[in-house]
Write an enzyme that holds these catalytic residues in place. Structure first.
Site, short mmCIF file in Angstrom:
data_model
loop_
_atom_site.label_atom_id
_atom_site.label_comp_id
_atom_site.label_asym_id
_atom_site.label_seq_id
_atom_site.Cartn_x
_atom_site.Cartn_y
_atom_site.Cartn_z
N GLN A 18 -4.83 -5.69 -43.13
CA GLN A 18 -3.68 -4.82 -43.39
C GLN A 18 -3.38 -3.93 -42.17
O GLN A 18 -2.27 -3.43 -42.02
CB GLN A 18 -3.97 -3.97 -44.63
CG GLN A 18 -2.87 -3.02 -45.02
CD GLN A 18 -3.11 -2.42 -46.39
OE1 GLN A 18 -3.01 -3.10 -47.39
NE2 GLN A 18 -3.46 -1.15 -46.43
N GLU A 41 9.66 8.13 -16.85
CA GLU A 41 8.25 8.52 -17.08
C GLU A 41 7.76 8.03 -18.43
O GLU A 41 6.63 7.54 -18.56
CB GLU A 41 8.13 10.05 -16.98
CG GLU A 41 8.28 10.55 -15.56
CD GLU A 41 8.42 12.06 -15.47
OE1 GLU A 41 8.03 12.61 -14.44
OE2 GLU A 41 8.93 12.69 -16.43
N SER A 94 15.04 21.16 -16.94
CA SER A 94 13.81 21.94 -17.14
C SER A 94 14.17 23.19 -17.93
O SER A 94 15.22 23.78 -17.72
CB SER A 94 13.23 22.32 -15.78
OG SER A 94 12.40 23.45 -15.91
N TYR A 97 -9.45 -13.96 -46.05
CA TYR A 97 -8.74 -12.68 -46.02
C TYR A 97 -9.71 -11.51 -46.21
O TYR A 97 -10.61 -11.56 -47.03
CB TYR A 97 -7.66 -12.62 -47.11
CG TYR A 97 -6.95 -11.28 -47.12
CD1 TYR A 97 -5.88 -11.05 -46.26
CD2 TYR A 97 -7.39 -10.24 -47.93
CE1 TYR A 97 -5.26 -9.81 -46.22
CE2 TYR A 97 -6.77 -8.99 -47.90
CZ TYR A 97 -5.70 -8.78 -47.03
OH TYR A 97 -5.10 -7.56 -46.99
N HIS A 125 0.84 -1.22 0.00
CA HIS A 125 0.00 0.00 0.00
C HIS A 125 0.87 1.27 0.00
O HIS A 125 0.44 2.31 0.48
CB HIS A 125 -0.95 0.03 1.20
CG HIS A 125 -1.63 -1.28 1.46
ND1 HIS A 125 -2.83 -1.62 0.86
CD2 HIS A 125 -1.27 -2.36 2.20
CE1 HIS A 125 -3.19 -2.85 1.25
NE2 HIS A 125 -2.25 -3.32 2.06
N LYS A 131 -0.27 -4.33 -39.19
CA LYS A 131 1.17 -4.11 -39.24
C LYS A 131 1.67 -2.91 -38.44
O LYS A 131 2.64 -3.02 -37.68
CB LYS A 131 1.63 -4.01 -40.70
CG LYS A 131 1.79 -5.39 -41.34
CD LYS A 131 2.02 -5.34 -42.81
CE LYS A 131 0.75 -5.37 -43.62
NZ LYS A 131 -0.23 -6.40 -43.28
N LYS A 181 16.28 21.81 -11.77
CA LYS A 181 15.60 20.53 -11.97
C LYS A 181 16.47 19.48 -12.65
O LYS A 181 17.27 19.77 -13.52
CB LYS A 181 14.32 20.72 -12.82
CG LYS A 181 13.19 21.43 -12.14
CD LYS A 181 12.73 20.81 -10.83
CE LYS A 181 12.14 19.42 -11.00
NZ LYS A 181 10.84 19.47 -11.68
#
Ligand code: ARG
Length: 465
Positions: free
Chosen positions: A321, A289, A276, A316, A155, A324, A282
Site C-alpha cells: 500500500q 532552484e 525578496s 501480497y 570543470h 502509492k 532582489k
C-alpha cells in the site's frame, strides 16, 4: 463496518483504521477502479457467473457511483478503508443482492494492482507530453538563437565556444531519453493482473484474457502470485521520474548560474522570478532552484519504494500500500517542475552579447591553434605543448597570446586570425559538434525526434480527461 467483518466478533479499533486506511490518497484511483470493476463484471457476465440482469444492475450502479464521485456528492462512510471498499459498499447499497456479487472471483489484491497499472499508463503518458512541451520550448529557443554562442565549460572553467542552440539542445536530448524511458516503462507495465484473485486465481470460470482486452491492456498476467506482488512498474516509473528530475535539476542549476550577475547570460521574466521580503533590489530564480531541489524528493521516493519491496515474501503484503503516495507525488512534482521550467525558459531573455564576450577570450581558441599546427604536420602532443607555452607566457605577463602567435615562426598571421572573435565556434564542423554546420543538421534531427515522441505518446491513448 468493514467489508471483511464476517470473520470478526469485534469491530476494528479506531486507531487501526487510522493507521491502515488509504482512502485519503487512493481516491485518485477512483476512475480506474470503476473501469476495472466494469470490465470485471462484464467478464463475469461472459463467463455465465452473473446473468444479464445482474450485470446490468451492477453496471448501472457503477455509473451512479461514477456520477456521485465526479459530482463530489459521494458520501464516504466511516468503514471505507480505501477507494475499492468505498465503491463496492455503495454499489451494494444501490444494486442490492446483484451489487453484493461485484467482488466475485476478485480480491483487492488483483484489483489494486490493476487500478495502479491503469493509472500509470495514463499518467506516464501525460508526463511524457509535458516533457515534449519543454523540449519544444528548448527547440524554439535554439532555433531563434541562430549563430549566438557562449563558452562551453568543463570543470566550470571556460573551455571552447559552443552555439547557444547546441547548449540548449543538449538538455533537449537528455529529455528525449526520458520520454523513451517513460514509453518503455509504459510498454512493460501494460499487463493486466485482474483474475489473479487474492494470489492463486479462482475456481470460477473467469476470463482474464477478455478482461485484459476490455481494459485495453496488451496482455494478461502469466502467474497469479507475480501478478499481485509485482510492483516493478512502480519502481521503474519512479526511476524514470527520478532521472527526469535529475535532468531538470541540472537545467535548473544552469538557469541559476546564468541568471546571476556573475554570469549575466540570462534575464528572467518578472512573471517567472521572485522578490525578496527584505532586499528591495532582489530578483530571484526560485523556480529554477525548486526544479533543482525536486530531484532530492524524487530520488527519495524511488529509494523508499525499493526499500519497501526489498525482502517482501510472496505474494501480497500490506506493505505494498506504501507504493502509492510516492508515485502520485513523483508524478505531481515532475509535472509541476516541467511546466514551470517551460514557462521560465519560454519567457527568459538570453544576453547573447554577454555570452559572446565571455567566449571571445583568445585562450578559448587554443585548441584551434594546436589543430592548425597538426594540419601542417606537427604531432598533436608537440602542438599542445607549444600552444600551452604561449598561453603560459601570456599569464606570466609576457606578450599577449595574439601577439605571440603572430610572431611565432610555426604559427604566424594565418594562425592569429583564428583568435578573432567568433571564429573558433565556426570551426566545430564534425557531426554532432557545436558549430553552425552540424547544429543546423542537429536541429532537423531534433525536430524529427520530437515528432516521433509525439506519435509514440499518442499511441498510448487519449489525454487525461
Ligand atoms: N489499500 C490496499 C493497497 O493499497 C488495497 C489492497 C488491500 N488488500 C488486502 N489484502 N488488505 O494495497
Amino acid at each position: 463496518m468493514t467489508l471483511w467483518q464476517g470473520r470478526f466478533s469485534a469491530g476494528p479499533a479506531e486507531q487501526l483504521l487510522a493507521f491502515t486506511a488509504s482512502l485519503a490518497f487512493d481516491r485518485r484511483l477512483a476512475s480506474d477502479d470503476l473501469a476495472g470493476s466494469r470490465a470485471h463484471v462484464r467478464g463475469l457476465g461472459r463467463a455465465g457467473v452473473l446473468d444479464d440482469a445482474e450485470v446490468e444492475a451492477i453496471l448501472a450502479a457503477l455509473d451512479q457511483v461514477d456520477q456521485e464521485l465526479t459530482g463530489a456528492t459521494f458520501a464516504f462512510a466511516p468503514g471505507d478503508e480505501d477507494i475499492h471498499t468505498a465503491i463496492e459498499r455503495r454499489v451494494t447499497e444501490l444494486a442490492g443482492s446483484a451489487g453484493a456479487k461485484l467482488h466475485t472471483g476478485r480480491s483487492r489484491n488483483d484489483q489494486v494492482a490493476t487500478d495502479l497499472r491503469l493509472w500509470c499508463k495514463r499518467e506516464l503518458t501525460e508526463v511524457g507530453r509535458a516533457v515534449v512541451d519543454l523540449q519544444q520550448v528548448l527547440f524554439d529557443r535554439a532555433t531563434e538563437a541562430g549563430d549566438a554562442y557562449l563558452p562551453g565549460y568543463t570543470h566550470l572553467q571556460r573551455a571552447q565556444p559552443v552555439l547557444l542552440a547546441h547548449h540548449l539542445l543538449a538538455h533537449g536530448w537528455a529529455l528525449a531519453r526520458d520520454v523513451d524511458r517513460l514509453v518503455d516503462a509504459r510498454r512493460r507495465l501494460d499487463v493486466c493482473p485482474l483474475g489473479a484473485g487474492a494470489l492463486a486465481g479462482s475456481s470460477l470460470p473467469l476470463d482474464p484474457d477478455g478482461v485484459a482486452a476490455d481494459l485495453g491492456f496488451a496482455a494478461r498476467f502469466d502467474n497469479s502470485l507475480d501478478a499481485v506482488s509485482d510492483r516493478d512498474f512502480v519502481a521503474e516509473a519512479l526511476f524514470a521520474l527520478a532521472l527526469l528530475g535529475v535532468h531538470l535539476s541540472r537545467l535548473g542549476e544552469e538557469v541559476v548560474l546564468w541568471s546571476s550577475d556573475e554570469f549575466g547570460f540570462l534575464g528572467l521574466h518578472d512573471a517567472w522570478s521572485t522578490g525578496s521580503s527584505m532586499l528591495p533590489q532582489k530578483k530571484n530564480p526560485d523556480v529554477a532552484e525548486l526544479a533543482r531541489a525536486k530531484a532530492g524528493r524524487l530520488v527519495g521516493h524511488l529509494t523508499g519504494v525499493l526499500t519497501v519491496l526489498k525482502g517482501l515474501p510472496l505474494a501480497y503484503n500490506r506493505d505494498l500500500q506504501e507504493d502509492k503516495e510516492p508515485l502520485f507525488d513523483a508524478v505531481d512534482q515532475v509535472t509541476l517542475a516541467l511546466g514551470a521550467l517551460a514557462g521560465l525558459l519560454a519567457s527568459a531573455t538570453f544576453h547573447t552579447h554577454r555570452m559572446q564576450e565571455a567566449a571571445d577570450g583568445p585562450a578559448a581558441a587554443a585548441v584551434d591553434l594546436a589543430e592548425h599546427l597538426v594540419a601542417a604536420g606537427m604531432p598533436f602532443r608537440s602542438a599542445h605543448s607549444l600552444v600551452g607555452g604561449l598561453v603560459r607566457g601570456e599569464g606570466e605577463g609576457q606578450r599577449s597570446l595574439a601577439n605571440a602567435v603572430e610572431v611565432d615562426p610555426a604559427l604566424g598571421p594565418a594562425a592569429a586570425a583564428l583568435l578573432a572573435p567568433g571564429v573558433a565556434v565556426t570551426r566545430r564542423t564534425t557531426p554532432g559538434g557545436a558549430g553552425p554546420g552540424p547544429v543546423a543538421l542537429q536541429l532537423e534531427r531534433f525536430a524529427e525526434r520530437l515528432a516521433a515522441e509525439r506519435e509514440q505518446l499518442a499511441a498510448g491513448g487519449p489525454a487525461r480527461a
